[in-house]
Design a protein around this motif. Structure first.
Motif, PDB file in Angstrom:
ATOM      1  N   GLN A 181       0.844  -1.193   0.000  1.00 49.05           N
ATOM      2  CA  GLN A 181       0.000   0.000   0.000  1.00 49.05           C
ATOM      3  C   GLN A 181       0.879   1.243   0.000  1.00 49.05           C
ATOM      4  OE1 GLN A 181      -2.541   0.398   3.400  1.00 49.05           O
ATOM      5  NE2 GLN A 181      -3.818   1.980   2.483  1.00 49.05           N
ATOM      6  N   GLY A 182       0.579   2.171  -0.869  1.00 56.33           N
ATOM      7  CA  GLY A 182       1.345   3.403  -0.922  1.00 56.33           C
ATOM      8  C   GLY A 182       2.189   3.491  -2.173  1.00 56.33           C
ATOM      9  N   GLY A 183       2.833   4.643  -2.357  1.00 58.71           N
ATOM     10  CA  GLY A 183       3.576   4.894  -3.579  1.00 58.71           C
ATOM     11  C   GLY A 183       5.066   4.696  -3.468  1.00 58.71           C
ATOM     12  N   GLY A 184       5.552   4.215  -2.335  1.00 57.88           N
ATOM     13  CA  GLY A 184       6.983   4.030  -2.159  1.00 57.88           C
ATOM     14  C   GLY A 184       7.451   2.673  -2.632  1.00 57.88           C
ATOM     15  N   LYS A 185       8.669   2.309  -2.263  1.00 58.45           N
ATOM     16  CA  LYS A 185       9.203   0.999  -2.599  1.00 58.45           C
ATOM     17  C   LYS A 185       8.283  -0.074  -2.048  1.00 58.45           C
ATOM     18  CE  LYS A 185      14.091   2.380  -2.478  1.00 58.45           C
ATOM     19  NZ  LYS A 185      15.395   2.146  -1.791  1.00 58.45           N
ATOM     20  N   ARG A 186       8.152  -1.137  -2.788  1.00 62.61           N
ATOM     21  CA  ARG A 186       7.187  -2.169  -2.388  1.00 62.61           C
ATOM     22  C   ARG A 186       7.518  -2.782  -1.038  1.00 62.61           C
ATOM     23  NH1 ARG A 186       8.721  -7.538  -5.923  1.00 62.61           N
ATOM     24  NH2 ARG A 186      10.985  -7.301  -5.748  1.00 62.61           N
ATOM     25  N   LEU A 187       8.806  -2.898  -0.671  1.00 59.94           N
ATOM     26  CA  LEU A 187       9.176  -3.488   0.609  1.00 59.94           C
ATOM     27  C   LEU A 187       9.400  -2.445   1.696  1.00 59.94           C
ATOM     28  CD1 LEU A 187      11.561  -6.350  -0.562  1.00 59.94           C
ATOM     29  CD2 LEU A 187       9.111  -6.442  -0.041  1.00 59.94           C
ATOM     30  N   GLN A 188       9.242  -1.163   1.353  1.00 60.98           N
ATOM     31  CA  GLN A 188       9.309  -0.100   2.343  1.00 60.98           C
ATOM     32  C   GLN A 188       7.962   0.582   2.507  1.00 60.98           C
ATOM     33  OE1 GLN A 188      12.173   0.812   4.400  1.00 60.98           O
ATOM     34  NE2 GLN A 188      12.395  -1.314   3.716  1.00 60.98           N
ATOM     35  N   SER A 189       6.922  -0.021   1.934  1.00 64.39           N
ATOM     36  CA  SER A 189       5.545   0.387   2.123  1.00 64.39           C
ATOM     37  C   SER A 189       4.858  -0.727   2.903  1.00 64.39           C
ATOM     38  CB  SER A 189       4.849   0.591   0.777  1.00 64.39           C
ATOM     39  OG  SER A 189       5.523   1.552  -0.001  1.00 64.39           O
ATOM     40  N   SER A 190       3.974  -0.371   3.791  1.00 62.27           N
ATOM     41  CA  SER A 190       3.302  -1.415   4.562  1.00 62.27           C
ATOM     42  C   SER A 190       2.572  -2.352   3.618  1.00 62.27           C
ATOM     43  CB  SER A 190       2.322  -0.795   5.554  1.00 62.27           C
ATOM     44  OG  SER A 190       1.807  -1.778   6.421  1.00 62.27           O
ATOM     45  N   GLY A 191       2.703  -3.640   3.853  1.00 63.12           N
ATOM     46  CA  GLY A 191       2.115  -4.577   2.925  1.00 63.12           C
ATOM     47  C   GLY A 191       1.806  -5.927   3.522  1.00 63.12           C
ATOM     48  N   PHE A 192       1.173  -6.745   2.705  1.00 66.23           N
ATOM     49  CA  PHE A 192       0.858  -8.131   3.023  1.00 66.23           C
ATOM     50  C   PHE A 192       1.880  -8.996   2.281  1.00 66.23           C
ATOM     51  CE2 PHE A 192      -2.953  -5.581   3.021  1.00 66.23           C
ATOM     52  CZ  PHE A 192      -3.611  -5.940   4.177  1.00 66.23           C
ATOM     53  N   TYR A 193       2.542  -9.866   3.004  1.00 67.65           N
ATOM     54  CA  TYR A 193       3.638 -10.657   2.434  1.00 67.65           C
ATOM     55  C   TYR A 193       3.390 -12.143   2.665  1.00 67.65           C
ATOM     56  CZ  TYR A 193       8.313 -12.707   1.951  1.00 67.65           C
ATOM     57  OH  TYR A 193       9.370 -13.495   1.589  1.00 67.65           O
ATOM     58  N   MET A 194       3.924 -12.960   1.747  1.00 69.94           N
ATOM     59  CA  MET A 194       3.869 -14.408   1.927  1.00 69.94           C
ATOM     60  C   MET A 194       5.033 -15.038   1.177  1.00 69.94           C
ATOM     61  SD  MET A 194       1.127 -17.236   0.571  1.00 69.94           S
ATOM     62  CE  MET A 194       2.105 -17.771  -0.836  1.00 69.94           C
ATOM     63  N   HIS A 195       5.607 -16.091   1.734  1.00 69.90           N
ATOM     64  CA  HIS A 195       6.495 -16.938   0.940  1.00 69.90           C
ATOM     65  C   HIS A 195       6.283 -18.392   1.324  1.00 69.90           C
ATOM     66  CE1 HIS A 195       9.691 -16.515   4.284  1.00 69.90           C
ATOM     67  NE2 HIS A 195       9.518 -17.813   4.164  1.00 69.90           N
ATOM     68  N   PHE A 196       6.616 -19.280   0.385  1.00 70.74           N
ATOM     69  CA  PHE A 196       6.570 -20.701   0.700  1.00 70.74           C
ATOM     70  C   PHE A 196       7.843 -21.364   0.220  1.00 70.74           C
ATOM     71  CE2 PHE A 196       4.494 -20.631  -3.510  1.00 70.74           C
ATOM     72  CZ  PHE A 196       5.139 -21.671  -4.172  1.00 70.74           C
ATOM     73  N   SER A 197       8.201 -22.422   0.900  1.00 68.81           N
ATOM     74  CA  SER A 197       9.376 -23.224   0.598  1.00 68.81           C
ATOM     75  C   SER A 197       9.033 -24.666   0.972  1.00 68.81           C
ATOM     76  CB  SER A 197      10.573 -22.733   1.418  1.00 68.81           C
ATOM     77  OG  SER A 197      10.425 -23.093   2.779  1.00 68.81           O
ATOM     78  N   PRO A 198       9.931 -25.619   0.759  1.00 69.17           N
ATOM     79  CA  PRO A 198       9.647 -26.985   1.218  1.00 69.17           C
ATOM     80  C   PRO A 198       9.511 -27.082   2.735  1.00 69.17           C
ATOM     81  CG  PRO A 198      11.393 -27.001  -0.419  1.00 69.17           C
ATOM     82  CD  PRO A 198      11.164 -25.564  -0.056  1.00 69.17           C
ATOM     83  N   ASP A 199       9.949 -26.041   3.451  1.00 71.65           N
ATOM     84  CA  ASP A 199       9.951 -26.085   4.916  1.00 71.65           C
ATOM     85  C   ASP A 199       8.763 -25.403   5.566  1.00 71.65           C
ATOM     86  OD1 ASP A 199      12.608 -27.252   4.836  1.00 71.65           O
ATOM     87  OD2 ASP A 199      13.310 -25.248   4.301  1.00 71.65           O
ATOM     88  N   GLU A 200       8.198 -24.374   4.917  1.00 70.92           N
ATOM     89  CA  GLU A 200       7.195 -23.569   5.599  1.00 70.92           C
ATOM     90  C   GLU A 200       6.379 -22.729   4.622  1.00 70.92           C
ATOM     91  OE1 GLU A 200       9.353 -20.853   8.112  1.00 70.92           O
ATOM     92  OE2 GLU A 200       9.909 -19.554   6.427  1.00 70.92           O
ATOM     93  N   LEU A 201       5.235 -22.283   5.131  1.00 70.73           N
ATOM     94  CA  LEU A 201       4.451 -21.224   4.509  1.00 70.73           C
ATOM     95  C   LEU A 201       4.469 -20.067   5.504  1.00 70.73           C
ATOM     96  CD1 LEU A 201       2.415 -19.941   2.544  1.00 70.73           C
ATOM     97  CD2 LEU A 201       0.624 -21.279   3.643  1.00 70.73           C
ATOM     98  N   PHE A 202       5.097 -18.969   5.118  1.00 67.85           N
ATOM     99  CA  PHE A 202       5.330 -17.834   6.013  1.00 67.85           C
ATOM    100  C   PHE A 202       4.433 -16.685   5.581  1.00 67.85           C
ATOM    101  CE2 PHE A 202       7.480 -13.893   7.139  1.00 67.85           C
ATOM    102  CZ  PHE A 202       7.941 -14.121   8.433  1.00 67.85           C
ATOM    103  N   VAL A 203       3.628 -16.170   6.519  1.00 68.61           N
ATOM    104  CA  VAL A 203       2.648 -15.124   6.230  1.00 68.61           C
ATOM    105  C   VAL A 203       2.927 -13.932   7.146  1.00 68.61           C
ATOM    106  CG1 VAL A 203       0.189 -14.600   6.032  1.00 68.61           C
ATOM    107  CG2 VAL A 203       0.976 -16.963   5.760  1.00 68.61           C
TER     108      VAL A 203
END
Length: 234
Positions: free
Chosen positions: A96-118
């Motif tokens: 959310q917002g017009g700044g850098k995607r990782l310096q703007s508040s946001g909803f994040y997720m990643h997955f790997s063989p080990d975990e689903l991180f939210v």
């Protein structure tokens, strides 16, 4: 085409990357990456993004690399960076917002063989965001508000990222209520789930939506912080 989930082979493919982490192997298996990772990732971004707009209508999302999707290749040029060339986890961001995607508040997720991180918030601050965060929480009411938010989130079973500093920065002292909030290098909440959840599209979207809804109050707080960044971070 609707998002149906990721094929079970997607986790096997990521494990193969971990075991064969070199560009030559990856180039020989590019079609598998596109089939099991890239194509369903694009569908996931569209589906999840549309759902999240019910929580935050001004959210930014785009099913492209360097937008809501991350490159599979690491940036190994940075000092101290992991020198392994390929990532074995797949990340997504809705910001959310017009700044850098990782310096703007946001909803994040990643997955790997080990975990689903939210997660929700900003996981690490660059200097403009760090300055804005500290300036914002110098206000007693804002610190109390953030403390109440974190108390509620942790009571609901979510975790908050660890503090990154040991000494209070200038402008804060131990006599201030909740002064330890100034010790964070980022401000985000998260939950870790089993990676197999990615294989059922409906369950994945429903679970993520519920988690993001619970975390929304921190998302909104950090968006308020981002609006106070004094430097143009586009």
């Amino acid at each position: 085409m609707d998002f149906k989930g990721f094929d079970k082979k997607s986790l096997t493919f990521l494990e193969s990357i971990r075991q064969n982490n070199n560009k030559e192997w990856f180039e020989a298996h590019k079609k598998e990456y596109e089939e099991y990772i890239l194509n369903p990732s694009r569908l996931f971004v569209e589906e999840m993004g549309e759902h999240l707009m019910a929580l935050e209508p001004t959210l930014n999302f785009e099913p492209k690399i360097n937008k809501s999707l991350f490159r599979i290749y690491r940036d190994t040029r940075r000092m101290g960076a992991n020198k392994v060339p390929l990532k074995h986890r797949i990340g997504f961001v809705f910001w959310q917002g017009g700044g850098k995607r990782l310096q703007s508040s946001g909803f994040y997720m990643h997955f790997s063989p080990d975990e689903l991180f939210v997660a929700v918030g900003v996981r690490w601050f660059e200097k403009p965001m760090l300055d804005a965060y500290r300036e914002y929480i110098k206000n007693d009411e804002n610190r109390e508000k953030l403390k109440n938010i974190l108390d509620k989130i942790t009571a609901d079973g979510y975790k908050v990222i660890d503090k990154g500093y040991k000494r209070l920065p200038r402008g804060f002292d131990s006599d201030m209520s909740n002064a330890d909030l100034a010790l964070y290098k980022g401000m985000a909440t998260y939950k870790v789930l089993k990676p197999e959840l990615i294989c059922d599209g409906d369950k994945l979207i429903d679970n993520l939506y519920k988690i993001y809804e619970d975390m929304l109050v921190l998302q909104q707080f950090m968006y308020e912080v981002s609006l106070r960044v004094k430097e143009d971070i586009d």
